[in-house]
Design a protein around this motif. Structure first.
Motif, PDB file in Angstrom:
ATOM      1  N   LYS A 115      30.835  14.876  -7.324  1.00 61.54           N
ATOM      2  CA  LYS A 115      29.632  15.691  -7.155  1.00 61.54           C
ATOM      3  C   LYS A 115      28.745  15.607  -8.402  1.00 61.54           C
ATOM      4  CE  LYS A 115      31.539  19.026  -3.854  1.00 61.54           C
ATOM      5  NZ  LYS A 115      30.432  18.958  -2.861  1.00 61.54           N
ATOM      6  N   LEU A 162      26.495  12.626  -8.459  1.00 62.69           N
ATOM      7  CA  LEU A 162      25.267  12.776  -7.678  1.00 62.69           C
ATOM      8  C   LEU A 162      24.167  13.414  -8.528  1.00 62.69           C
ATOM      9  CD1 LEU A 162      26.703  14.072  -4.267  1.00 62.69           C
ATOM     10  CD2 LEU A 162      25.935  11.745  -4.816  1.00 62.69           C
ATOM     11  N   ASP A 217      22.837  10.788 -10.961  1.00 57.91           N
ATOM     12  CA  ASP A 217      21.967   9.845 -10.262  1.00 57.91           C
ATOM     13  C   ASP A 217      20.616  10.472  -9.924  1.00 57.91           C
ATOM     14  OD1 ASP A 217      24.005   8.011 -10.395  1.00 57.91           O
ATOM     15  OD2 ASP A 217      24.688   8.321  -8.333  1.00 57.91           O
ATOM     16  N   GLN A 218      20.626  11.728  -9.476  1.00 59.88           N
ATOM     17  CA  GLN A 218      19.377  12.393  -9.106  1.00 59.88           C
ATOM     18  C   GLN A 218      18.439  12.492 -10.299  1.00 59.88           C
ATOM     19  OE1 GLN A 218      19.722  16.403  -7.528  1.00 59.88           O
ATOM     20  NE2 GLN A 218      17.560  16.834  -7.904  1.00 59.88           N
ATOM     21  N   ASN A 264      17.542  20.642  -3.901  1.00 60.24           N
ATOM     22  CA  ASN A 264      18.895  20.712  -3.342  1.00 60.24           C
ATOM     23  C   ASN A 264      19.148  21.984  -2.531  1.00 60.24           C
ATOM     24  OD1 ASN A 264      20.258  18.274  -4.491  1.00 60.24           O
ATOM     25  ND2 ASN A 264      19.642  19.213  -6.419  1.00 60.24           N
ATOM     26  N   ARG A 292      15.040  15.788   0.215  1.00 62.83           N
ATOM     27  CA  ARG A 292      16.252  14.969   0.071  1.00 62.83           C
ATOM     28  C   ARG A 292      17.084  15.137   1.329  1.00 62.83           C
ATOM     29  NH1 ARG A 292      18.084  13.620  -5.015  1.00 62.83           N
ATOM     30  NH2 ARG A 292      20.201  14.348  -4.660  1.00 62.83           N
ATOM     31  N   ASN A 293      17.607  14.036   1.814  1.00 62.74           N
ATOM     32  CA  ASN A 293      18.468  14.122   2.988  1.00 62.74           C
ATOM     33  C   ASN A 293      19.625  15.066   2.710  1.00 62.74           C
ATOM     34  OD1 ASN A 293      16.972  12.284   4.555  1.00 62.74           O
ATOM     35  ND2 ASN A 293      18.012  10.542   3.579  1.00 62.74           N
ATOM     36  N   SER A 340      22.666  14.913   3.207  1.00 60.50           N
ATOM     37  CA  SER A 340      23.860  14.263   2.635  1.00 60.50           C
ATOM     38  C   SER A 340      23.694  13.977   1.143  1.00 60.50           C
ATOM     39  CB  SER A 340      24.150  12.956   3.372  1.00 60.50           C
ATOM     40  OG  SER A 340      23.039  12.068   3.260  1.00 60.50           O
ATOM     41  N   ASP A 341      22.446  13.959   0.664  1.00 65.42           N
ATOM     42  CA  ASP A 341      22.191  13.663  -0.747  1.00 65.42           C
ATOM     43  C   ASP A 341      22.079  14.918  -1.601  1.00 65.42           C
ATOM     44  OD1 ASP A 341      22.081  10.918  -0.241  1.00 65.42           O
ATOM     45  OD2 ASP A 341      19.946  11.006   0.254  1.00 65.42           O
ATOM     46  N   ARG A 342      21.971  16.068  -0.967  1.00 62.85           N
ATOM     47  CA  ARG A 342      21.769  17.303  -1.717  1.00 62.85           C
ATOM     48  C   ARG A 342      23.048  17.708  -2.446  1.00 62.85           C
ATOM     49  NH1 ARG A 342      18.870  20.406   3.280  1.00 62.85           N
ATOM     50  NH2 ARG A 342      17.287  18.777   3.648  1.00 62.85           N
ATOM     51  N   VAL A 343      22.857  18.165  -3.661  1.00 61.89           N
ATOM     52  CA  VAL A 343      23.992  18.531  -4.515  1.00 61.89           C
ATOM     53  C   VAL A 343      24.335  19.995  -4.311  1.00 61.89           C
ATOM     54  CG1 VAL A 343      24.799  18.763  -6.886  1.00 61.89           C
ATOM     55  CG2 VAL A 343      23.377  16.804  -6.228  1.00 61.89           C
TER      56      VAL A 343
END
Length: 680
Positions: A551, A554, A557-558, A653, A671-672, A674-677
């Protein structure tokens, strides 16, 4: 002294803030407007850039004052508070106070620094004896002895250390040595080849040479000395860990018996150095051993004259702001103008208010809190902290990625947080600090000697977990892992963070997010490695630790995709802990807000729903505009993301934010799912 575990809310220069007070309220009418609609830019879609939507017009119309590196919420509060503190200090310094009283020490310290006529007359006089001692050094052994002995006199060279909790035995004080020896912010400044870095090194050479000429060295010799100092610092820089590496508490925990570490430092007598530092111990912690092994090598291989030049330069540079105007101007020109983008120095009174707080903090703090921090503010703040703590507990209990075993230990840690609000229960004593109204430099030295003695006296004693690491007037907050504490100085308890008369959406979006931020530091990538007692200890199952790290990746990366000044990107690894704290803190504050009467309702204020008002309050707390030079330095050194991303990052997010402002696919912040933290 640097403390790896000390995690402040924000890293900005000398920020102070006035607290809400009942005494102020008798003079100033209560605030009735808590949100600045005029500062918004509604031509920007909230889903494209919420920071700019909330603050865009203000950013367009605001000029950064020439004496500042940035401007906005924190800076405005700083100005207000400096004015309040100035009033206290001028009143105090204008009276005949009993010798040795806090009023005498604080008032005379301030007065001595304000007397620039006397300071200018002395020129470089205050440091001439120290420079003479450096010039008289004959051997490398003499150099090391001099460097160590100087700490007790308020100076010190070659070594950086503090006495504080042993990270693995948090009840025991230990000596922790750190890397040091650089005049530029970090190692990368010595090696990067971009135009900005090349210019900084060029200007740094000029600064070094200028200081030598100001103390009587001819220009040609000063230029040679500057080259020698820069060359030596460049060699030292090769041994330094990067800012990202310094964030790893395990990598920076290295315990040695003194006899064991001695074997790594040929030519240096570690036991003798400790004796000269008045450190009685047979065990030391060394955060970055490579610096000290490199130091031992360089002391043997580099000319003694080069080392003497470096010590002389450090003496002049560290003292420059307390010497005559040419020295003050030289230091400002490099560290203020070149590195940070300031156009002119702050007025002297502002500098001296900050210096008095820095050097006599808990004496100033007593006078400050007597006037500006009532008991009811502390009580209200404690209730807010307790509310968010209960919400945090519920969120941990329902985490879908953490095992019951790790959850139990996380809850134990959460529920043993030490909460410090406003000011210390017990004030520090400055009995050994001698302050004279006519000798500013000597006053600084006296305060430094006091601080050193106070620090080394901790060795061999249990850790005092009631100690504070910030002064009461500071507009900041922090989490300290070895103490497992969250700390909110009196200074942060004023609008835009907190106001008794504000609606819950405003307070929870501001101070609520700050509280949640500090709590989350206990569970960020650094804080999570400390247990409920403040010990650096792995209390996670491997599976849970792996899930956390995935996690966290992610988050890296964000934020690593955010661009600053068109050519720089946020360092996702350096800012990881702060970004986790921002994301978690805002989510916790929002859930706590939804439990209030306003949070459960839908009544609009200023045309905004309660949820919209919560998010707008959060965005305007981070309303800050930075100079480009300041931003570049922050990207290299600051573990906090620039304010725009401290707002947009967490919000992107949060599905609750999406609903509040109707954020849809195609919006730039979208953000999709699945991409949300979501960690905490």
């Amino acid at each position: 002294m640097r403390r790896i575990g000390f995690i402040p809310l924000i890293a900005v220069p000398a920020i102070l803030v006035a607290a809400f007070t009942s005494k102020q309220k008798q003079v100033d009418p209560p605030r009735t407007v808590f949100f600045d609609k005029s500062g918004m830019d509604t031509t920007i879609r909230p889903g494209d850039n919420f920071f700019r939507y909330a603050n865009g017009s203000w950013i367009k119309n605001t000029e950064i004052p020439a004496s500042e590196t940035g401007w906005g919420s924190f800076y405005v509060l700083n100005d207000d508070n400096l004015t309040n503190l100035r009033r206290i200090l001028e009143e105090t310094s204008g009276k005949q106070n009993a010798k040795g009283s806090k009023e005498q020490k604080v008032g005379d310290f301030f007065a001595s620094g304000m007397d620039t006529v006397a300071i200018d007359k002395r020129g470089s006089g205050p440091i001439k004896s120290q420079l003479a001692k450096i010039n008289a050094i004959k051997t490398t052994k003499d150099l090391v002895d001099f460097a160590a002995k100087s700490f007790k006199q308020g100076d010190g060279y070659l070594f950086e250390f503090y006495v504080g909790p042993d990270d693995k035995i948090s009840t025991k004080n230990a000596v922790n040595f750190q890397q040091t020896g650089l005049g530029l912010p970090n190692r990368d400044y010595y090696f990067k080849q971009d135009a900005a870095s090349l210019n900084i090194r060029k200007e740094y050479l000029k600064y070094i040479a200028n200081l030598f000429t100001l103390t009587g060295t001819d220009a040609a010799t000063a230029a040679r000395k500057a080259q020698a100092v820069m060359a030596l610092e460049t060699e030292i820089a090769k041994s330094h860990l990067t800012p990202v590496e310094l964030r790893d508490p395990v990598k920076n925990y290295n315990k040695y018996a003194v006899s064991q570490f001695q074997k790594q430092l040929p030519g240096m007598d570690v036991k003798d150095i400790l004796d000269k530092l008045d450190l009685e111990t047979d065990t030391i912690l060394v955060g970055q051993p490579k610096y000290y092994t490199t130091l031992a090598t360089l002391l043997k291989t580099k000319p003694l004259s080069q080392w003497k030049d470096k010590l002389a330069f450090e003496t002049i540079s560290s003292s420059a702001s307390a010497l005559s105007r040419p020295f003050r101007d030289a230091r400002f020109n490099f560290y203020g103008r070149v590195l940070s983008g300031q156009r002119q120095q702050q007025p002297r009174w502002k500098q001296m208010v900050s210096k008095t707080d820095q050097n006599l903090g808990e004496l100033v703090g007593q006078l400050y809190t007597e006037r500006y921090f009532p008991a009811e503010a502390k009580e209200r703040m404690l209730k807010l902290v307790d509310n968010l703590q209960r919400v945090y507990q519920a969120r941990i209990e329902r985490l879908d990625w953490m095992s019951a075993e790790t959850k139990q230990k996380a809850l134990e840690k959460l529920n043993t947080f030490v909460k410090k609000i406003g000011y210390p229960d017990k004030w520090k004593s400055y009995d050994d600090v001698d302050i004279n109204r006519s000798t500013y430099y000597e006053n600084l030295q006296s305060a430094s000697r006091h601080n050193y003695k106070e620090m080394i006296d901790k060795l061999g004693k249990p850790v005092d977990k009631m100690e504070w690491l910030m002064t009461p007037p500071t507009v900041n907050a922090y989490y300290n892992p070895p103490f497992n504490e969250i700390v909110f100085p009196a200074g942060i308890l004023q609008f835009p963070f907190f106001d008794f008369n504000a609606d819950d959406a405003i307070n929870y979006g501001a101070i609520g997010a700050v509280i949640g931020h500090e709590m989350t530091h206990g569970f960020d990538d650094q804080g999570r490695q400390y247990d409920k007692d403040g010990n650096l200890k792995d209390w996670w199952t491997k599976a849970d630790a792996d899930k956390f790290n995935n996690k966290a990746k992610l988050v890296i990366d964000q934020y690593g995709k955010y661009t600053v000044l068109n050519d720089l990107k946020v360092n996702g690894e350096l800012t990881l802990g702060e970004n986790i704290a921002d994301i978690g803190g805002l989510a916790i504050a929002y859930e706590a807000f939804k439990q209030t009467e306003q949070g459960k309702g839908s009544q609009k204020i200023d045309g905004f729903t309660p949820d919209q008002r919560f998010f707008l309050s959060f965005a305007q707390v981070w309303r800050i505009k930075n100079r480009d030079e300041r931003l570049r330095m922050r990207i290299s050194n600051d573990p906090h993301s620039p304010e725009e991303f401290r707002v947009n990052g967490p919000l992107s997010n949060m599905p609750e934010f999406y609903r509040a402002f109707n954020i849809k696919p195609g919006d730039k912040m979208y953000r999709n799912e699945s991409d949300r933290v979501k960690i905490w």
